[in-house]
Write an enzyme that holds these catalytic residues in place. Structure first.
Site, mmCIF file in Angstrom:
data_model
loop_
_atom_site.group_PDB
_atom_site.id
_atom_site.type_symbol
_atom_site.label_atom_id
_atom_site.label_comp_id
_atom_site.label_asym_id
_atom_site.label_seq_id
_atom_site.Cartn_x
_atom_site.Cartn_y
_atom_site.Cartn_z
ATOM 1 N NE ARG A 118 -39.219 -15.045 16.531
ATOM 2 C CZ ARG A 118 -39.898 -16.251 17.214
ATOM 3 N NH1 ARG A 118 -40.397 -16.149 18.600
ATOM 4 N NH2 ARG A 118 -39.766 -17.316 16.647
ATOM 5 N N GLY A 119 -39.306 -8.371 17.031
ATOM 6 C CA GLY A 119 -39.310 -6.976 17.714
ATOM 7 C C GLY A 119 -38.968 -5.927 16.838
ATOM 8 C CB ALA A 120 -40.665 -2.657 16.528
ATOM 9 N NE ARG A 156 -44.167 -10.123 11.546
ATOM 10 C CZ ARG A 156 -44.040 -10.330 12.973
ATOM 11 N NH1 ARG A 156 -42.762 -10.390 13.451
ATOM 12 N NH2 ARG A 156 -45.126 -10.540 13.755
ATOM 13 C CD GLN A 208 -43.512 -14.109 20.147
ATOM 14 O OE1 GLN A 208 -44.286 -14.542 20.811
ATOM 15 N NE2 GLN A 208 -43.889 -13.412 18.965
ATOM 16 C CG ASP A 218 -44.960 -4.831 17.568
ATOM 17 O OD1 ASP A 218 -45.267 -5.127 18.725
ATOM 18 O OD2 ASP A 218 -43.788 -5.248 17.017
ATOM 19 C CG ASN A 242 -46.422 -4.800 22.568
ATOM 20 O OD1 ASN A 242 -45.417 -4.950 21.733
ATOM 21 N ND2 ASN A 242 -46.431 -5.601 23.756
ATOM 22 C CE LYS A 243 -46.294 -10.994 19.306
ATOM 23 N NZ LYS A 243 -46.640 -11.440 17.946
HETATM 24 C C1 RUB Z 1 -42.830 -8.840 19.149
HETATM 25 C C2 RUB Z 1 -43.653 -7.899 20.019
HETATM 26 C C3 RUB Z 1 -42.738 -7.296 20.791
HETATM 27 C C4 RUB Z 1 -42.898 -5.992 20.429
HETATM 28 C C5 RUB Z 1 -41.979 -4.985 21.330
HETATM 29 O O1 RUB Z 1 -43.727 -9.279 17.910
HETATM 30 O O2 RUB Z 1 -44.689 -7.753 19.759
HETATM 31 O O3 RUB Z 1 -43.446 -7.081 22.179
HETATM 32 O O4 RUB Z 1 -42.175 -5.793 19.130
HETATM 33 O O5 RUB Z 1 -40.556 -4.999 21.503
HETATM 34 P P1 RUB Z 1 -43.156 -10.217 17.203
HETATM 35 P P2 RUB Z 1 -39.945 -3.992 21.077
HETATM 36 O O6 RUB Z 1 -42.531 -11.404 17.843
HETATM 37 O O7 RUB Z 1 -44.480 -11.027 16.382
HETATM 38 O O8 RUB Z 1 -42.239 -9.581 16.120
HETATM 39 O O9 RUB Z 1 -40.339 -2.960 21.602
HETATM 40 O O10 RUB Z 1 -38.602 -4.310 21.316
HETATM 41 O O11 RUB Z 1 -40.193 -3.959 19.654
#
Ligand code: RUB
Length: 347
Positions: free
Chosen positions: A54-56, A85, A188, A228, A238-239
């Site tokens: 998870r996380g972009a 995704r 999360q 994201d 973002n989330k």
């Molecule tokens: C993750 C999410 C994170 C962003 C930002 O969503 O929204 O807040 O990705 O984090 P999911 P980052 O769990 O649905 O993938 O900037 O590190 O990506």
């Protein structure tokens, strides 16, 4: 990222020749620290879709390695991974970076680029936190979702400044306190809390709906979230729930920062209305760990992200410093091929 005595990244390549993509299985955290491996493009796409990663930035790094697995037919691999995704820009940044030359070396260059960018985000953000601590004698940070090392291969995005500031506290000696939103429906926040525990950083979990209370009572000095996808005008996907935090922060005069590497910025989109927002299955809302929470016949709507308009964002903590919305495009618009390489993978 250090857990106990061991250094981890969120995802890495293992083995010579055919090789495999190994990732920390975020579906099993915070209960177990275990890895899961993929040997085919299809497996990588499934693990991204099923949220093992998870996380972009981590999604992008995983896709970069996935492209190596699919090197015999890069267009096919790009097509499969591109459907995993829709919202995180990094997935597409990585695929575009890899499609012409899906080699292990190029994937490693991409991943090292992410790590270097997030280290810089940490440094710029730590300076910002230092100023806030000096001003307020405190550094209480509210964050939403998970934007730590596991979300960004290493260091993190929103958590990178906190880690870097906590490491170097030095002069002002202020210990940061992180308010961790639980982040329904996938919780999360549990990953954020796990990571902060491992780093020995003070934190408390709050339910998502506590933000209004915290912000109106002056309990947070700053809000920092990841992203994201960021459109050219600075609108941020973002989330889901991020938008509400941003509006509340503005109402209560609390600065709201978005921390993200340039791989998350999508200059092809003029504003956030063009960002595709992933809708996930309703069982994520209606069930908790396999147990039904609502009666039969009730349905749910489950948008995974929302868009925060740029006017609510105080600044963007990027590898190139803390920027204003109007600085994103001139800072990151690739002017020629060389520039393009610099902004996507090589550092
Ligand atoms: C993750 C999410 C994170 C962003 C930002 O969503 O929204 O807040 O990705 O984090 P999911 P980052 O769990 O649905 O993938 O900037 O590190 O990506």
């Amino acid at each position: 990222m250090k857990v106990g005595e061991r250094e981890f990244r969120a995802v890495w390549w293992e083995g010579d020749g055919e090789g495999r993509v190994v990732m920390i299985d975020q579906r099993r955290l915070p209960h177990e620290l275990v890895t899961v491996a993929a040997r085919t493009v299809e497996e990588v796409a499934f693990l991204i879709m099923d949220m093992a990663v998870r996380g972009a930035p981590t999604i992008g790094a995983t896709a970069a390695y996935g492209m190596v697995l699919g090197r015999d037919d890069p267009k096919r691999a790009a097509n499969i991974l591109g459907k995993a995704r829709p919202t995180a820009r990094d997935l597409f940044t990585a695929i575009e970076w890899m499609v012409k030359e899906p080699s292990r070396e190029r994937a490693e260059a991409y991943v090292e680029g992410i790590v270097a960018r997030c280290r810089m985000i940490g440094e710029h953000g730590a300076e910002l936190l230092g100023r806030i601590a000096a001003d307020r004698g405190r550094a209480n940070v509210l964050t939403h979702c998970h934007a730590g090392a596991l979300a960004a291969v290493d260091h993190g995005t929103a958590l990178a400044p906190i880690h870097a500031y906590a490491r170097g506290m030095g002069a002002d000696g202020v210990r940061p306190l992180v308010w961790v939103d639980e982040t329904r429906p996938r919780l999360q926040g549990a990953i954020t809390a796990w990571e902060l525990s491992a780093a020995g950083i003070d934190h408390k979990v709050v339910v998502d709906n506590a933000a209004g209370h915290l912000l109106s009572h002056g309990e947070a000095d700053v809000v920092i979230v990841g992203a994201d996808r960021i459109a050219a005008n600075g609108d941020v996907a973002n989330k889901v729930g991020t938008y509400g935090k941003a509006v509340l922060a503005k109402e209560h005069g609390v600065p709201f920062y978005v921390a993200a590497p340039s791989t998350t910025i999508d200059l092809s989109l003029p504003d956030g209305s063009h960002i595709e927002i992933e809708e996930r299955g309703e069982s994520e809302v209606l069930e908790l760990r396999g147990r039904q929470l609502f009666g039969a016949g009730t349905h749910a709507f489950n948008p995974a992200f929302d868009v925060t308009p740029a006017r609510f964002v105080t600044g963007y903590i990027t590898e190139s410093g803390v920027l204003q919305a109007e600085q994103l495009e001139p800072t990151f618009r690739p002017r020629d091929k060389l520039e393009n390489d610099r902004t996507t993978g090589d550092t």
